[in-house]
Design a protein around this motif. Structure first.
Motif, PDB file in Angstrom:
ATOM      1  N   GLY A  49      41.676  32.972  30.774  1.00 21.93           N
ATOM      2  CA  GLY A  49      43.090  32.633  30.896  1.00 21.93           C
ATOM      3  C   GLY A  49      43.458  31.348  30.184  1.00 21.93           C
ATOM      4  N   ILE A  50      42.749  30.287  30.517  1.00 20.55           N
ATOM      5  CA  ILE A  50      43.063  28.977  29.920  1.00 20.55           C
ATOM      6  C   ILE A  50      42.740  28.958  28.432  1.00 20.55           C
ATOM      7  N   LYS A  51      41.728  29.714  28.032  1.00 21.96           N
ATOM      8  CA  LYS A  51      41.346  29.773  26.621  1.00 21.96           C
ATOM      9  C   LYS A  51      42.479  30.359  25.780  1.00 21.96           C
ATOM     10  N   LYS A  52      43.115  31.394  26.299  1.00 18.82           N
ATOM     11  CA  LYS A  52      44.215  32.033  25.572  1.00 18.82           C
ATOM     12  C   LYS A  52      45.378  31.064  25.383  1.00 18.82           C
ATOM     13  N   LEU A  53      45.754  30.365  26.450  1.00 19.31           N
ATOM     14  CA  LEU A  53      46.851  29.393  26.366  1.00 19.31           C
ATOM     15  C   LEU A  53      46.507  28.255  25.410  1.00 19.31           C
ATOM     16  N   ALA A  54      45.271  27.745  25.528  1.00 21.37           N
ATOM     17  CA  ALA A  54      44.847  26.623  24.695  1.00 21.37           C
ATOM     18  C   ALA A  54      44.834  27.022  23.222  1.00 21.37           C
ATOM     19  N   ASN A  55      44.378  28.234  22.921  1.00 20.36           N
ATOM     20  CA  ASN A  55      44.329  28.682  21.536  1.00 20.36           C
ATOM     21  C   ASN A  55      45.723  28.871  20.949  1.00 20.36           C
ATOM     22  N   GLU A  56      46.660  29.302  21.794  1.00 17.93           N
ATOM     23  CA  GLU A  56      48.042  29.417  21.333  1.00 17.93           C
ATOM     24  C   GLU A  56      48.615  28.041  21.006  1.00 17.93           C
ATOM     25  N   LYS A 103      40.693   6.297  23.592  1.00 18.17           N
ATOM     26  CA  LYS A 103      39.355   6.742  23.988  1.00 18.17           C
ATOM     27  C   LYS A 103      39.397   8.160  24.545  1.00 18.17           C
ATOM     28  N   PRO A 104      38.531   9.034  24.032  1.00 17.18           N
ATOM     29  CA  PRO A 104      38.482  10.394  24.573  1.00 17.18           C
ATOM     30  C   PRO A 104      37.865  10.410  25.970  1.00 17.18           C
ATOM     31  N   LEU A 105      38.015  11.542  26.624  1.00 16.58           N
ATOM     32  CA  LEU A 105      37.502  11.722  27.981  1.00 16.58           C
ATOM     33  C   LEU A 105      35.973  11.742  27.988  1.00 16.58           C
ATOM     34  N   ASN A 106      35.355  11.167  29.034  1.00 16.26           N
ATOM     35  CA  ASN A 106      33.913  11.306  29.234  1.00 16.26           C
ATOM     36  C   ASN A 106      33.655  12.710  29.773  1.00 16.26           C
ATOM     37  N   SER A 107      33.068  13.558  28.939  1.00 12.67           N
ATOM     38  CA  SER A 107      32.926  14.972  29.304  1.00 12.67           C
ATOM     39  C   SER A 107      31.609  15.283  30.001  1.00 12.67           C
ATOM     40  N   TYR A 108      30.787  14.262  30.276  1.00 18.38           N
ATOM     41  CA  TYR A 108      29.508  14.540  30.924  1.00 18.38           C
ATOM     42  C   TYR A 108      29.730  15.167  32.304  1.00 18.38           C
ATOM     43  N   GLY A 109      28.990  16.228  32.584  1.00 20.36           N
ATOM     44  CA  GLY A 109      29.053  16.885  33.882  1.00 20.36           C
ATOM     45  C   GLY A 109      30.206  17.855  34.027  1.00 20.36           C
ATOM     46  N   LEU A 110      31.085  17.926  33.018  1.00 22.55           N
ATOM     47  CA  LEU A 110      32.235  18.837  33.091  1.00 22.55           C
ATOM     48  C   LEU A 110      31.866  20.178  32.463  1.00 22.55           C
ATOM     49  N   THR A 111      32.585  21.218  32.845  1.00 24.34           N
ATOM     50  CA  THR A 111      32.327  22.543  32.278  1.00 24.34           C
ATOM     51  C   THR A 111      33.133  22.719  30.995  1.00 24.34           C
ATOM     52  N   LYS A 112      32.866  23.807  30.297  1.00 23.36           N
ATOM     53  CA  LYS A 112      33.536  24.032  29.015  1.00 23.36           C
ATOM     54  C   LYS A 112      35.041  24.239  29.184  1.00 23.36           C
ATOM     55  N   LYS A 113      35.468  24.431  30.401  1.00 27.12           N
ATOM     56  CA  LYS A 113      36.900  24.563  30.675  1.00 27.12           C
ATOM     57  C   LYS A 113      37.666  23.359  30.149  1.00 27.12           C
ATOM     58  N   ILE A 114      37.024  22.178  30.215  1.00 24.32           N
ATOM     59  CA  ILE A 114      37.699  20.943  29.807  1.00 24.32           C
ATOM     60  C   ILE A 114      37.962  20.922  28.303  1.00 24.32           C
ATOM     61  N   VAL A 115      37.143  21.660  27.523  1.00 23.90           N
ATOM     62  CA  VAL A 115      37.342  21.706  26.068  1.00 23.90           C
ATOM     63  C   VAL A 115      38.705  22.319  25.747  1.00 23.90           C
ATOM     64  N   TYR A 116      39.135  23.255  26.585  1.00 17.98           N
ATOM     65  CA  TYR A 116      40.419  23.914  26.359  1.00 17.98           C
ATOM     66  C   TYR A 116      41.571  23.184  27.062  1.00 17.98           C
ATOM     67  N   THR A 165      28.730  12.473  23.367  1.00 11.98           N
ATOM     68  CA  THR A 165      28.579  13.175  24.647  1.00 11.98           C
ATOM     69  C   THR A 165      29.256  14.541  24.575  1.00 11.98           C
ATOM     70  N   PHE A 166      30.455  14.579  23.981  1.00 11.61           N
ATOM     71  CA  PHE A 166      31.196  15.838  23.821  1.00 11.61           C
ATOM     72  C   PHE A 166      30.368  16.850  23.028  1.00 11.61           C
ATOM     73  N   PHE A 167      29.779  16.407  21.916  1.00 16.51           N
ATOM     74  CA  PHE A 167      28.983  17.316  21.091  1.00 16.51           C
ATOM     75  C   PHE A 167      27.713  17.760  21.812  1.00 16.51           C
ATOM     76  N   LEU A 168      27.006  16.823  22.431  1.00 13.41           N
ATOM     77  CA  LEU A 168      25.747  17.170  23.105  1.00 13.41           C
ATOM     78  C   LEU A 168      25.978  18.066  24.314  1.00 13.41           C
ATOM     79  N   GLN A 169      27.101  17.865  25.007  1.00 15.11           N
ATOM     80  CA  GLN A 169      27.402  18.649  26.207  1.00 15.11           C
ATOM     81  C   GLN A 169      27.787  20.086  25.857  1.00 15.11           C
ATOM     82  N   PHE A 170      28.637  20.254  24.836  1.00 13.59           N
ATOM     83  CA  PHE A 170      29.199  21.574  24.567  1.00 13.59           C
ATOM     84  C   PHE A 170      28.750  22.213  23.249  1.00 13.59           C
ATOM     85  N   PHE A 171      28.355  21.400  22.277  1.00 18.89           N
ATOM     86  CA  PHE A 171      27.944  21.940  20.974  1.00 18.89           C
ATOM     87  C   PHE A 171      26.661  21.247  20.495  1.00 18.89           C
TER      88      PHE A 171
END
Length: 629
Positions: free
Chosen positions: A371-378, A447-460, A505-511
């Motif tokens: 759901g969130i992926k579709k909205l974020a991509n739009e 400063k971007p968000l500290n994404s450590y410990g967050l799920t990929k949902k935060i990327v969208y 951190t963003f790259f290591l966590q998700f990519f």
């Protein structure tokens, strides 16, 4: 419009000899030039081209070990194969289309088929020496930039048969180059994984593998992060190892005839498709391909007769068949996996169950994101039409090279770069100074968000992360990656360092594959400018500043750059062009990504607190230390 007077006559046609052509267009032969800060830089390709010949000898059954010495900028490589026939030593290293690899009987599954490798090394070295030892005799020849300067007479020798190559890469081609041990380390381990029993020595360190690709995955992964033990399958001309972990994406290593194909090709695509079909058939469920391959870590090696690569550097396989008149690559890999992997899973039901749970976990995560992926991509699609964060370039890594000037285009693709920078002033300087053909700029807002410990949902959910993901085109894996080099360009102050850590951190966590494959770098910019009326020297640390002051003498003007925005676009141009210094982000082998992130980016972890307390140094300590020096 004034008429141009250009006579197109016989004198207009110029033929370059082999040496001139290689030096004029080095990228056609060795890919990107670089200074050694990327694993695909030319200096590592030079080393590889020489070692490839040693490996081919080993594959033919001659020579069980290779000795390599790298001291400063001088490389020495000694194999113990048959040695070059003494009467052809000069020709083999200095005449294009000369070599044994055109005889398919001698080198049916060789890496280098075009007889260019050592010639390119020769032409691109300020000094190149070859010694061939054969049946109690030695023949030696010395070159400078491909030009023969001395051909020694044959002499008696007590050395074992084989070839000794010594070369020094040309610093006018590879500016400010240096060898990074981790890249050489990976390069040599890959040779050993694909040639069980082969011993390589580098500066006294011994490399050898007994279990092939099983050893590769064991070294590249952490056992406590794997969902099940590595599955290792071997057949005629094919070997596969695979498992699943908890990282995002696909981590695939593919090889052809002992060559690491960093950009994949027909064999890697065949594996991806065949693996999905085999899993669906085994579980009798029509799982999504992305769910089956999510978090996979795998390696595939195939042996192919007369392989066709898409460039001289042999990083992407183009062969459609395993040998002339034989099965297609797709059918060959499919038949092997549908037989061997299917049998393995039937015999190992516990591993099969663990694999199934990993797939179903990926399926649940994908549906939660849908759901969130579709909205974020739009939103991202709309933003891309007027994306003020991205100043794009013209050439991208994922584009199909044109038929015309293909090699030059590939060279530009290898140099494609995106700078991730902070603030308007810094991004403004880089944007004005960049090469619009190959260099893009992505601007961060604070400063971007500290994404450590967050799920990929935060990327969208996070607009900045989502736009960065789309700029890189990595949502569905690295195959669509638009830039070969991702360069984090922040100030060298505390805030800049923090932003740098947050992006990593963003790259290591998700990519994590971006880091593992050597795409992520830190831009080094000068801290000082030291100049007098005659000369300007840019310095990257205190020692360089002191050396510059000593060189210029007197009382030169010294400027301390506090941020990227203070460097004018005119000055910046040299720092992101020929003299660009990049510090690669290297993930050490066996490093636990989640443990690493928890230590540095977690909320006041006990280990980090203890480290700070144990290493805290107050001002008085520093004064006393200075006085006692």
């Amino acid at each position: 419009m004034a008429e141009m007077n250009f006579d197109y006559t016989e004198e207009s046609i110029r033929s370059l000899d082999w040496r001139e052509h290689i030096r004029l267009r080095p990228g056609m032969y060795i890919g990107k030039l670089g200074d050694g800060s990327s694993p695909d830089d030319g200096i590592y390709v030079l080393v590889k081209e020489v070692i490839d010949n040693c490996i081919d000898e080993h594959t033919m059954g001659y020579g069980k070990h290779v000795d390599i010495t790298i001291q400063g900028k001088t490389v020495t490589i000694r194999d113990y194969g048959r040695g070059i026939p003494l009467g052809k030593v000069v020709d083999v290293v200095s005449k294009i289309n000369t070599g044994a690899k055109y005889d398919s009987k001698a080198f049916q599954k060789s890496v280098g088929l075009n007889g260019v490798g050592t010639k390119a090394v020769n032409a691109l070295s300020t000094y190149f020496k070859v010694d061939s030892f054969r049946e109690g005799k030695v023949k030696t020849a010395e070159f400078e930039k491909g030009v023969l300067i001395k051909e020694h007479k044959e002499a008696k020798s007590t050395e074992d048969n084989g070839t000794l190559i010594t070369f020094i890469p040309d610093e006018t081609v590879f500016k400010n180059f240096h060898f990074i041990h981790e890249y050489l380390d990976n390069q040599l381990w890959n040779y050993c994984y694909l040639n069980a029993g082969l011993v390589i020595n580098l500066n006294g360190k011994r490399y050898v593998s007994k279990n092939g690709l099983l050893d590769l995955l064991t070294r590249k992964t952490n056992p406590d992060e794997l969902r099940y033990p590595v599955i290792h399958l071997k057949g005629d001309d094919i070997e596969v190892a695979l498992s699943h972990n908890n990282d995002y994406g696909e981590d695939l290593f593919s090889f052809v005839n002992g060559q690491y194909t960093t950009q994949g090709g027909t064999h890697q695509q065949a594996f991806r498709e065949a693996y999905v079909k085999t899993i669906r058939d085994f579980f009798k469920k029509d799982y999504e391909a992305a769910d089956i391959r999510q978090s996979i870590v795998a390696a595939i090696s195939v042996r192919v007769q007369e392989p066709v690569f898409e460039s001289q550097t042999k990083t992407k396989l183009g062969s459609q068949t395993v040998y002339e008149g034989g099965p297609s690559m797709k059918n060959f890999v499919q038949d092997f996996l549908s037989r061997e992997l299917d049998n393995f899973l039937h015999r190992n039901s516990q591993i099969a169950e663990s694999l199934k749970k990993r797939i179903e976990q990926s399926e649940r995560e994908r549906k939660e994101l849908a759901g969130i992926k579709k909205l974020a991509n739009e939103r991202a699609k709309k933003a891309n039409l007027h994306n003020k964060k991205l100043r794009d370039c013209h050439v991208h890594l994922n584009e199909e090279p044109p038929a015309k000037n293909k090699d030059a285009f590939i060279e530009q693709q290898n140099n494609s770069t995106i700078f991730i920078t902070e603030g308007d002033s810094a991004s403004g300087s880089i944007t004005k100074a960049r090469n619009v053909e190959t260099q893009a700029v992505f601007s961060l807002r604070g400063k971007p968000l500290n994404s450590y410990g967050l799920t990929k949902k935060i990327v969208y959910e996070n607009e900045e992360f989502n736009l960065l993901q789309h700029a890189l085109n990595i949502e569905d894996g690295l195959e669509g990656l638009r830039y070969n080099n991702i360069v984090i360009a922040t100030d060298a102050d505390v805030d800049g360092m923090h932003i740098r850590l947050l992006i990593m951190t963003f790259f290591l966590q998700f990519f994590p594959d971006l880091v593992k494959r050597g795409h992520v770098h830190i831009l080094e910019t000068p801290l000082f400018r030291v100049r007098d009326k005659k000369e300007t020297i840019y310095c990257y640390d205190e020692s360089e500043k002191q050396a510059a002051i000593k060189k210029l003498g007197g009382k030169p003007e010294i400027t301390r750059f506090k941020g990227l925005g203070e460097i004018s676009p005119e000055e910046f141009e040299r720092f992101i062009a020929a003299d660009m210094r990049l510090q690669p982000v290297i993930l050490e082998q066996g490093e636990h990504i989640q443990q690493l992130l928890e230590y540095y980016m977690g909320k006041n972890t006990q280990q980090r607190q203890e480290f700070i307390i144990d290493n805290l140094r107050v001002e008085l300590d520093l004064v006393e230390e200075t006085l006692t020096r």
